[in-house]
Design an enzyme around this catalytic site. Sequence first.
Site, PDB file in Angstrom:
ATOM      1  N   ASP A   1     -26.257 -36.366  -6.445  1.00 36.27           N
ATOM      2  CA  ASP A   1     -25.179 -35.587  -5.899  1.00 36.27           C
ATOM      3  C   ASP A   1     -24.233 -36.587  -4.961  1.00 36.27           C
ATOM      4  OD1 ASP A   1     -27.182 -35.495  -3.708  1.00 36.27           O
ATOM      5  OD2 ASP A   1     -28.206 -33.848  -5.200  1.00 36.27           O
TER       6      ASP A   1
ATOM      7  N   HIS B   1     -30.945 -44.035 -10.071  1.00 36.38           N
ATOM      8  CA  HIS B   1     -30.593 -42.770 -10.911  1.00 36.38           C
ATOM      9  C   HIS B   1     -29.286 -42.853 -11.426  1.00 36.38           C
ATOM     10  CE1 HIS B   1     -34.594 -40.583 -12.008  1.00 36.38           C
ATOM     11  NE2 HIS B   1     -34.644 -41.646 -12.387  1.00 36.38           N
TER      12      HIS B   1
ATOM     13  N   MET C   1     -42.307 -29.262  -1.833  1.00 37.35           N
ATOM     14  CA  MET C   1     -42.752 -27.288  -0.894  1.00 37.35           C
ATOM     15  C   MET C   1     -44.054 -27.047  -2.109  1.00 37.35           C
ATOM     16  SD  MET C   1     -40.095 -25.560  -0.560  1.00 37.35           S
ATOM     17  CE  MET C   1     -40.633 -23.624  -0.369  1.00 37.35           C
TER      18      MET C   1
ATOM     19  N   CYS D   1     -37.792 -29.098   2.633  1.00 39.39           N
ATOM     20  CA  CYS D   1     -37.536 -30.569   3.204  1.00 39.39           C
ATOM     21  C   CYS D   1     -36.244 -29.647   4.485  1.00 39.39           C
ATOM     22  CB  CYS D   1     -36.885 -31.562   2.314  1.00 39.39           C
ATOM     23  SG  CYS D   1     -37.736 -31.602   1.278  1.00 39.39           S
TER      24      CYS D   1
END
Length: 321
Positions: free
Chosen positions: A154, A169, A287, A304
């Site tokens: 992203d 990636h 989490m 986070c």
Amino acid sequence: MNNGKYFRGMLMSLLQFTTRRLVSQAYCGLKASSSKKQKFCLEMARPSSNMADFREAFAKAKHIAIITGAGVSAESGVPTFRGAGGFWRKWQAQELATPEAFARNPSRVWEFYHYRREVMLSKHPNPAHIAIAECERRLSKQGRSVVVITQNIDELHRKAGTKHLLEIHGSLFKTRCTNCGNVAANYKSPICPALAGKGAPEPETEDATIPVEDLPQCEEDGCNGLLRPHVVWFGETLDPDVLTEVEKELDICDLCLVVGTSSVVYPAAMFAPQVSARGVPVAEFNMEATPATNRFRFHFPGPCGTTLPPALARHQTEIIS
């Protein structure tokens, strides 16, 4: 998705990231308890959530590696297309993010990635991304290094200001030509005129069925080949040059953070256990617990964006010039 091809691709990536030393470290302790080799594996106590102890390790570290996954971007509202409800139209990511899906229907796959690109243009780094980038800037002035090894595509780390970034990636905002292989950054919105207004995620939406010649095309002189997203799809291997850089960074790091990752996607899932196996402190920020949690020295549960900023804040021993 063809599970056989996915696992073959995963295996090839594992083989890329390997010496026998690395693989044996990464898998140390994962065999059945009857294995005689287990006595050679590093036994770890239950991880600590003592922030003061982590901060002491942080203050001493000269080379910090931070491995991030989807969880670090969740608080920015980034959809994952995984798990229950994780659909684009009637497909999950693993049904679209494959070479076979692109060969069958490049228009549909480009609609999916066009939608994701447009969504990401409206998203912003959250406190976790910002804390990491600020830590890197601050420590660089002290002769200390921070590297971010991310599974995310992203670019929110880049938006936050992270400089030393390894995107294992790939990126939503890079393309690769299927003809000449050229890789290029691409932030056009839309990426091509034919995709304008396309990519709606609702299940009742019909495919746009865009002709190949109207999909994103290579702009290198005389090429005009079909572009694809420069991301690693299911069944594909990771870039060996990037993996080499990852290996170098993990070999020299003296503190490792695992942030927002499930520790189940390989080969990234073996990175932190490999570091832990040579006695380097590893801290997990997630989490919930993961399959690797008990192999790490620290575990800090929670979002986070809440747990990471105080962990990476300036330590009282730091000298700021």
